[in-house]
Scaffold this motif. Sequence first.
Motif, PDB file in Angstrom:
ATOM      1  N   PHE A 113       0.566  -1.250  -0.179  1.00  0.00           N
ATOM      2  CA  PHE A 113       0.002   0.215  -0.092  1.00  0.00           C
ATOM      3  C   PHE A 113       0.689   1.332  -0.046  1.00  0.00           C
ATOM      4  O   PHE A 113       0.228   2.516   0.001  1.00  0.00           O
ATOM      5  CB  PHE A 113      -0.993   0.127   1.168  1.00  0.00           C
ATOM      6  CG  PHE A 113      -1.861  -1.290   1.242  1.00  0.00           C
ATOM      7  CD1 PHE A 113      -2.942  -1.124   0.396  1.00  0.00           C
ATOM      8  CD2 PHE A 113      -1.869  -2.204   1.991  1.00  0.00           C
ATOM      9  CE1 PHE A 113      -4.022  -2.189   0.453  1.00  0.00           C
ATOM     10  CE2 PHE A 113      -2.654  -3.089   2.227  1.00  0.00           C
ATOM     11  CZ  PHE A 113      -3.530  -3.201   1.152  1.00  0.00           C
ATOM     12  N   ILE A 114       2.192   1.225  -0.070  1.00  0.00           N
ATOM     13  CA  ILE A 114       2.958   2.302  -0.160  1.00  0.00           C
ATOM     14  C   ILE A 114       2.962   3.015  -1.524  1.00  0.00           C
ATOM     15  O   ILE A 114       3.503   2.197  -2.528  1.00  0.00           O
ATOM     16  CB  ILE A 114       4.486   2.135   0.529  1.00  0.00           C
ATOM     17  CG1 ILE A 114       4.325   1.355   1.928  1.00  0.00           C
ATOM     18  CG2 ILE A 114       5.455   3.201   0.155  1.00  0.00           C
ATOM     19  CD1 ILE A 114       5.620   0.967   2.335  1.00  0.00           C
ATOM     20  N   GLU A 115       2.613   4.392  -1.570  1.00  0.00           N
ATOM     21  CA  GLU A 115       2.737   4.815  -3.042  1.00  0.00           C
ATOM     22  C   GLU A 115       3.827   5.906  -2.749  1.00  0.00           C
ATOM     23  O   GLU A 115       3.902   6.909  -1.824  1.00  0.00           O
ATOM     24  CB  GLU A 115       1.284   5.394  -3.161  1.00  0.00           C
ATOM     25  CG  GLU A 115       0.066   4.432  -3.431  1.00  0.00           C
ATOM     26  CD  GLU A 115      -0.968   5.135  -3.760  1.00  0.00           C
ATOM     27  OE1 GLU A 115      -1.059   5.578  -5.005  1.00  0.00           O
ATOM     28  OE2 GLU A 115      -1.921   5.483  -2.891  1.00  0.00           O
ATOM     29  N   PRO A 116       4.413   5.922  -3.662  1.00  0.00           N
ATOM     30  CA  PRO A 116       5.649   7.414  -3.865  1.00  0.00           C
ATOM     31  C   PRO A 116       4.616   8.653  -4.284  1.00  0.00           C
ATOM     32  O   PRO A 116       3.684   8.494  -4.792  1.00  0.00           O
ATOM     33  CB  PRO A 116       6.438   7.003  -5.299  1.00  0.00           C
ATOM     34  CG  PRO A 116       5.465   6.144  -6.034  1.00  0.00           C
ATOM     35  CD  PRO A 116       4.565   5.026  -5.160  1.00  0.00           C
ATOM     36  N   SER A 117       5.131   9.614  -3.445  1.00  0.00           N
ATOM     37  CA  SER A 117       4.830  10.848  -3.742  1.00  0.00           C
ATOM     38  C   SER A 117       5.443  11.809  -4.221  1.00  0.00           C
ATOM     39  O   SER A 117       6.798  12.015  -3.823  1.00  0.00           O
ATOM     40  CB  SER A 117       4.277  11.253  -2.070  1.00  0.00           C
ATOM     41  OG  SER A 117       3.438  10.479  -1.305  1.00  0.00           O
ATOM     42  N   ALA A 118       4.938  12.759  -4.803  1.00  0.00           N
ATOM     43  CA  ALA A 118       5.657  13.866  -5.529  1.00  0.00           C
ATOM     44  C   ALA A 118       5.207  15.231  -5.031  1.00  0.00           C
ATOM     45  O   ALA A 118       3.776  15.425  -5.198  1.00  0.00           O
ATOM     46  CB  ALA A 118       5.867  13.859  -6.967  1.00  0.00           C
ATOM     47  N   ARG A 163      12.376   8.118   5.075  1.00  0.00           N
ATOM     48  CA  ARG A 163      11.403   6.837   5.549  1.00  0.00           C
ATOM     49  C   ARG A 163      10.183   6.520   4.329  1.00  0.00           C
ATOM     50  O   ARG A 163       9.794   5.418   4.181  1.00  0.00           O
ATOM     51  CB  ARG A 163      10.599   7.392   6.807  1.00  0.00           C
ATOM     52  CG  ARG A 163       9.550   6.278   7.099  1.00  0.00           C
ATOM     53  CD  ARG A 163       9.125   6.685   8.490  1.00  0.00           C
ATOM     54  NE  ARG A 163       8.013   5.629   9.147  1.00  0.00           N
ATOM     55  CZ  ARG A 163       8.366   4.155   9.344  1.00  0.00           C
ATOM     56  NH1 ARG A 163       9.455   3.909   9.236  1.00  0.00           N
ATOM     57  NH2 ARG A 163       7.215   3.576   9.723  1.00  0.00           N
ATOM     58  N   TRP A 164      10.195   7.638   3.495  1.00  0.00           N
ATOM     59  CA  TRP A 164       9.171   7.445   2.432  1.00  0.00           C
ATOM     60  C   TRP A 164       9.859   8.077   1.183  1.00  0.00           C
ATOM     61  O   TRP A 164      10.500   8.839   1.109  1.00  0.00           O
ATOM     62  CB  TRP A 164       7.711   8.232   2.904  1.00  0.00           C
ATOM     63  CG  TRP A 164       7.159   7.817   4.089  1.00  0.00           C
ATOM     64  CD1 TRP A 164       7.067   8.437   5.178  1.00  0.00           C
ATOM     65  CD2 TRP A 164       6.187   6.503   4.252  1.00  0.00           C
ATOM     66  NE1 TRP A 164       6.377   7.707   5.993  1.00  0.00           N
ATOM     67  CE2 TRP A 164       5.914   6.623   5.537  1.00  0.00           C
ATOM     68  CE3 TRP A 164       5.809   5.621   3.491  1.00  0.00           C
ATOM     69  CZ2 TRP A 164       5.192   5.527   6.071  1.00  0.00           C
ATOM     70  CZ3 TRP A 164       5.115   4.617   3.731  1.00  0.00           C
ATOM     71  CH2 TRP A 164       4.694   4.686   5.079  1.00  0.00           C
ATOM     72  N   ASP A 165       9.280   7.718   0.089  1.00  0.00           N
ATOM     73  CA  ASP A 165       9.417   8.174  -1.264  1.00  0.00           C
ATOM     74  C   ASP A 165       8.678   9.315  -1.334  1.00  0.00           C
ATOM     75  O   ASP A 165       7.604   9.301  -2.100  1.00  0.00           O
ATOM     76  CB  ASP A 165       9.365   7.316  -2.231  1.00  0.00           C
ATOM     77  CG  ASP A 165       9.804   7.418  -3.697  1.00  0.00           C
ATOM     78  OD1 ASP A 165      10.339   8.665  -3.641  1.00  0.00           O
ATOM     79  OD2 ASP A 165       9.956   6.908  -4.562  1.00  0.00           O
ATOM     80  N   THR A 204      15.334  15.498  -0.200  1.00  0.00           N
ATOM     81  CA  THR A 204      14.448  14.198  -0.603  1.00  0.00           C
ATOM     82  C   THR A 204      14.443  13.727  -1.794  1.00  0.00           C
ATOM     83  O   THR A 204      13.953  12.831  -2.290  1.00  0.00           O
ATOM     84  CB  THR A 204      12.975  14.990  -0.565  1.00  0.00           C
ATOM     85  OG1 THR A 204      12.770  16.013  -1.558  1.00  0.00           O
ATOM     86  CG2 THR A 204      12.553  15.670   0.962  1.00  0.00           C
ATOM     87  N   GLY A 205      15.653  14.093  -2.536  1.00  0.00           N
ATOM     88  CA  GLY A 205      16.069  13.569  -3.829  1.00  0.00           C
ATOM     89  C   GLY A 205      15.169  14.261  -5.115  1.00  0.00           C
ATOM     90  O   GLY A 205      15.285  13.656  -6.180  1.00  0.00           O
ATOM     91  N   GLY A 206      14.771  15.357  -4.699  1.00  0.00           N
ATOM     92  CA  GLY A 206      14.122  15.938  -5.759  1.00  0.00           C
ATOM     93  C   GLY A 206      15.079  16.901  -6.541  1.00  0.00           C
ATOM     94  O   GLY A 206      16.215  16.784  -6.419  1.00  0.00           O
TER      95      GLY A 206
END
Length: 233
Positions: A113-118, A163-165, A204-206
């Motif tokens: 259920f983990i969805e990447p977020s932008a 912790r999250w993408d 965040t890698g952006g």
Amino acid sequence: MIFLFVVDTGGSMNQVATRGISILDCAKSAIEHFLKVRSQDANHRHDKYLLVTYKGVISGWGSGPKAFFEAVKGLEAYDLSNMGQALICAFDLLNKFRMQGIDTFGFGRNPRFIEPSAIVVLTDGFLQDPEASYRTSRDFEALLSTSSSRLGWDTDYCRSKNRWDQRVFPVLLQFKGIKDHLGVKEASKAIRPHALLHVAAEATGGKVVICRNLRQLLQAMETKIKTLLPGFT
């Protein structure tokens, strides 16, 4: 995939950029263009769209694409600039979704259920946030900690930027003749993004994307951000 747009609704966004169109109108056009491009992807039916401004959450969970688009069209730029608070609101919104059985401390996470977020930030760069407060990625983690503590979470897990993408992509609408965050009109000088935007993207890698006109802005929404986001085909 989750797309969370943070739109600058400070008064400076009312500056006329080109052909009588304000910077805010250009930002709206960019979001509309992004939706059209994304709709051509086979996975777009599973996308979720969220909208945050300086006023708070404008379009949250449960709002469909149509409601999201109507919220975008209705945006006005009459608020005081507070990008730090807007980002806190954005991460609060994402974390509330994860609290619904996705993030269970002590029991692991369900990767299904983990969805990447932008988080796409559209701004002219004229921010009133103190730059001295944002020098390193630790300062950004402190911002995430503020978001987590507001939801009742007070653990080191929440404070981790990895912790999250959840990547932050600041899009700087620095059109010709428009003042930068120091109040200086853009000429031929190199544009330096506000420290908060730079640190948020780096942590965040952006990536910070600088657009000098409307055409570049639309191209950035279609290509530059598209190629950087996970999950695109």
